[in-house]
Scaffold this motif. Sequence first.
Motif, PDB file in Angstrom:
ATOM      1  N   LEU A 303      88.020  21.683  29.044  1.00  0.00           N
ATOM      2  CA  LEU A 303      87.032  20.610  29.075  1.00  0.00           C
ATOM      3  C   LEU A 303      85.651  21.152  29.435  1.00  0.00           C
ATOM      4  N   SER A 304      85.591  22.097  30.371  1.00  0.00           N
ATOM      5  CA  SER A 304      84.310  22.708  30.723  1.00  0.00           C
ATOM      6  C   SER A 304      83.724  23.425  29.517  1.00  0.00           C
ATOM      7  N   ARG A 305      84.560  24.111  28.781  1.00  0.00           N
ATOM      8  CA  ARG A 305      84.110  24.832  27.585  1.00  0.00           C
ATOM      9  C   ARG A 305      83.560  23.870  26.540  1.00  0.00           C
ATOM     10  N   ALA A 306      84.242  22.736  26.352  1.00  0.00           N
ATOM     11  CA  ALA A 306      83.786  21.741  25.383  1.00  0.00           C
ATOM     12  C   ALA A 306      82.468  21.110  25.816  1.00  0.00           C
ATOM     13  N   ALA A 307      82.343  20.787  27.108  1.00  0.00           N
ATOM     14  CA  ALA A 307      81.099  20.196  27.612  1.00  0.00           C
ATOM     15  C   ALA A 307      79.942  21.176  27.475  1.00  0.00           C
ATOM     16  N   ALA A 308      80.206  22.454  27.722  1.00  0.00           N
ATOM     17  CA  ALA A 308      79.162  23.471  27.576  1.00  0.00           C
ATOM     18  C   ALA A 308      78.714  23.578  26.126  1.00  0.00           C
ATOM     19  N   ALA A 309      79.653  23.525  25.194  1.00  0.00           N
ATOM     20  CA  ALA A 309      79.302  23.598  23.782  1.00  0.00           C
ATOM     21  C   ALA A 309      78.530  22.365  23.330  1.00  0.00           C
ATOM     22  N   ARG A 310      78.871  21.217  23.901  1.00  0.00           N
ATOM     23  CA  ARG A 310      78.191  19.975  23.501  1.00  0.00           C
ATOM     24  C   ARG A 310      76.764  19.918  24.028  1.00  0.00           C
ATOM     25  N   ALA A 311      76.558  20.268  25.288  1.00  0.00           N
ATOM     26  CA  ALA A 311      75.253  20.082  25.923  1.00  0.00           C
ATOM     27  C   ALA A 311      74.437  21.359  26.039  1.00  0.00           C
ATOM     28  N   GLY A 312      75.044  22.516  25.783  1.00  0.00           N
ATOM     29  CA  GLY A 312      74.302  23.765  25.933  1.00  0.00           C
ATOM     30  C   GLY A 312      74.946  24.917  25.197  1.00  0.00           C
ATOM     31  N   LEU A 313      75.190  24.715  23.906  1.00  0.00           N
ATOM     32  CA  LEU A 313      75.838  25.756  23.103  1.00  0.00           C
ATOM     33  C   LEU A 313      75.085  27.078  23.227  1.00  0.00           C
ATOM     34  N   TRP A 314      75.856  28.153  23.435  1.00  0.00           N
ATOM     35  CA  TRP A 314      75.325  29.505  23.580  1.00  0.00           C
ATOM     36  C   TRP A 314      74.482  29.660  24.848  1.00  0.00           C
ATOM     37  N   GLY A 315      74.801  28.874  25.869  1.00  0.00           N
ATOM     38  CA  GLY A 315      74.142  29.045  27.158  1.00  0.00           C
ATOM     39  C   GLY A 315      74.720  30.228  27.919  1.00  0.00           C
ATOM     40  N   ASN A 316      73.949  30.746  28.872  1.00  0.00           N
ATOM     41  CA  ASN A 316      74.345  31.918  29.660  1.00  0.00           C
ATOM     42  C   ASN A 316      75.158  31.546  30.898  1.00  0.00           C
ATOM     43  N   HIS A 317      75.900  32.520  31.408  1.00  0.00           N
ATOM     44  CA  HIS A 317      76.442  32.401  32.754  1.00  0.00           C
ATOM     45  C   HIS A 317      75.276  32.242  33.735  1.00  0.00           C
ATOM     46  N   ALA A 318      75.555  31.582  34.841  1.00  0.00           N
ATOM     47  CA  ALA A 318      74.491  31.306  35.813  1.00  0.00           C
ATOM     48  C   ALA A 318      73.933  32.575  36.434  1.00  0.00           C
ATOM     49  N   TYR A 319      74.718  33.636  36.519  1.00  0.00           N
ATOM     50  CA  TYR A 319      74.171  34.857  37.124  1.00  0.00           C
ATOM     51  C   TYR A 319      73.134  35.514  36.227  1.00  0.00           C
ATOM     52  N   GLU A 320      73.108  35.147  34.940  1.00  0.00           N
ATOM     53  CA  GLU A 320      72.052  35.635  34.046  1.00  0.00           C
ATOM     54  C   GLU A 320      70.878  34.669  34.031  1.00  0.00           C
ATOM     55  N   ALA A 321      71.163  33.401  33.821  1.00  0.00           N
ATOM     56  CA  ALA A 321      70.129  32.363  33.839  1.00  0.00           C
ATOM     57  C   ALA A 321      70.788  31.082  34.327  1.00  0.00           C
ATOM     58  N   MET A 322      70.304  30.564  35.430  1.00  0.00           N
ATOM     59  CA  MET A 322      70.891  29.372  36.029  1.00  0.00           C
ATOM     60  C   MET A 322      70.202  28.123  35.489  1.00  0.00           C
ATOM     61  N   TYR A 323      71.007  27.131  35.109  1.00  0.00           N
ATOM     62  CA  TYR A 323      70.481  25.867  34.595  1.00  0.00           C
ATOM     63  C   TYR A 323      70.830  24.739  35.551  1.00  0.00           C
ATOM     64  N   ALA A 324      69.914  23.802  35.709  1.00  0.00           N
ATOM     65  CA  ALA A 324      70.219  22.569  36.437  1.00  0.00           C
ATOM     66  C   ALA A 324      69.512  21.434  35.708  1.00  0.00           C
ATOM     67  N   MET A 325      70.143  20.275  35.665  1.00  0.00           N
ATOM     68  CA  MET A 325      69.586  19.140  34.916  1.00  0.00           C
ATOM     69  C   MET A 325      69.741  17.861  35.728  1.00  0.00           C
ATOM     70  N   THR A 326      68.906  16.886  35.397  1.00  0.00           N
ATOM     71  CA  THR A 326      69.005  15.590  36.061  1.00  0.00           C
ATOM     72  C   THR A 326      68.671  14.487  35.061  1.00  0.00           C
ATOM     73  N   TYR A 327      69.276  13.327  35.294  1.00  0.00           N
ATOM     74  CA  TYR A 327      69.066  12.175  34.427  1.00  0.00           C
ATOM     75  C   TYR A 327      68.368  11.029  35.149  1.00  0.00           C
ATOM     76  N   ASP A 328      68.238  11.123  36.474  1.00  0.00           N
ATOM     77  CA  ASP A 328      67.660   9.989  37.202  1.00  0.00           C
ATOM     78  C   ASP A 328      66.697  10.448  38.286  1.00  0.00           C
ATOM     79  N   ASP A 329      65.924   9.497  38.808  1.00  0.00           N
ATOM     80  CA  ASP A 329      64.926   9.822  39.819  1.00  0.00           C
ATOM     81  C   ASP A 329      65.528   9.735  41.219  1.00  0.00           C
ATOM     82  N   ALA A 330      64.687   9.912  42.228  1.00  0.00           N
ATOM     83  CA  ALA A 330      65.150   9.952  43.616  1.00  0.00           C
ATOM     84  C   ALA A 330      65.794   8.648  44.062  1.00  0.00           C
ATOM     85  N   ASP A 331      65.519   7.553  43.345  1.00  0.00           N
ATOM     86  CA  ASP A 331      66.116   6.259  43.677  1.00  0.00           C
ATOM     87  C   ASP A 331      67.298   5.913  42.783  1.00  0.00           C
TER      88      ASP A 331
END
Length: 444
Positions: A303-331
């Motif tokens: 499931l992690s592999r599928a989610a990675a392909a859906r939202a970030g195909l060909w993304g790197n391991h975090a030790y090469e480039a770390m990604y973080a995302m957000t969909y909402d504000d502080a509230d």
Amino acid sequence: MIQPELEALAADAYVYGYPLVSDLTMVERFTGGGMGTLPAAPFNGFSHATRLAGPDDPFVSVNNDTVYSIAQLDLSEGPQVLRVPDTGGAYYVLQFVGAWTDNFAYPGRRATGTEAQTWLVVPPDWHGTPPDRERVIVSPTTVATVVGRFACAGPDDLPRVRALQQGLTLEPLEPGGLAAGLPAPDPGVPERLAFFERLRIWMTAFPPAGPDIEYQQRFAPLGLLDTGPSPYRAAAPDWTLALLKGLAAGRERVEAATRPPENHPAGEWRSGLHLFDFNVDFLGPGTVDDPEWRIPDRRAAYLSRAAAARAGLWGNHAYEAMYAMTYDDADGRALSGAHAYTLRMDEPPPVEAFWSVTMYGLPDYYLVANPIERYSIGDRTPGLVYGEDGSLTLRLQHDRPADPAEEANWLPTPEGEFRPIIRLYQPKPAALDGTYRVPPIRRS
């Protein structure tokens, strides 16, 4: 097999097979027509972008920090010799991705340095003698992708990058081989069942790791192990309906895995820290062979592999480039171009290379056109205005700010909902161990 069981099995097959189908569909696209600024290139040849990615590059979560050089490998004709130029200390990485989206090697600044290098890329089970045993990359599948990223500070930096791209070459170790390419699915299969047909054909052509081969035997009732004529060409209505229901259920499971949990803290940036840790079988040069960077449960890894392909195909391991995302504000309210926001950083993100925040529209996760053609903002953006205390306040909004200082720190948003991603290239330990956290985005 009764109908509900068949539907559940089809859903599992979708989750399991989505990365392979997504990856090879993109490989097909690159070799057949290219994408955006990346022209089409045959197997075993590089396609070089001539600019940073923009809205005309419809690739999921594409970055706007580096100029791409991408090659689709077909090692059925034998090993390829890869030559890499000296980048003079500048950041670059060549990420190797197998057909099942396993990141299996990372030559580049972090792992192998920036001096000129020569590598031999070999197919699975190759038994030849390499010129240099220390410079061999073994691909887990005969078709694979090299995603080259060269750091680029903007248009004025493009000549330097182009010179490096020209020094990046592939050539066969033994000329005269014939590349097999991608086997073609049966064109007579209805489009609604095309996913299963592609998975059937490509699963056979590009077998995964041994434990996965054992797991996929359970998909026999779905026709995925059939090696003769396609079972989907004239499938029985009841069987077809079960497959389609399973397909829809599996698709929703993958989509849900890309969304934040309902009970997540308001404004939290979700880190993809271990999203790409599903590869536990093929760890070549530049990968980190450590339990910390492995998902031990193979079923959870699918499931992690599928989610990675859906939202970030060909993304790197975090030790090469770390990604973080957000969909909402502080509230906890969904981010939308109907409102203006600030992202205040009291201290810069901890990196060895550089960092950026990139803006994506929903639901496709593509870059969105804006009047100043700024799609990311970060420590290399010229003219940023810092506070007297060293803090940096970014402005995320659709309309141009009136204040010049705010305009200098402006990252335009689309009119509708959006999702920003922060990237940390060569993140320091504080980013990887959770000591550093990205502050939430606040409405102005």
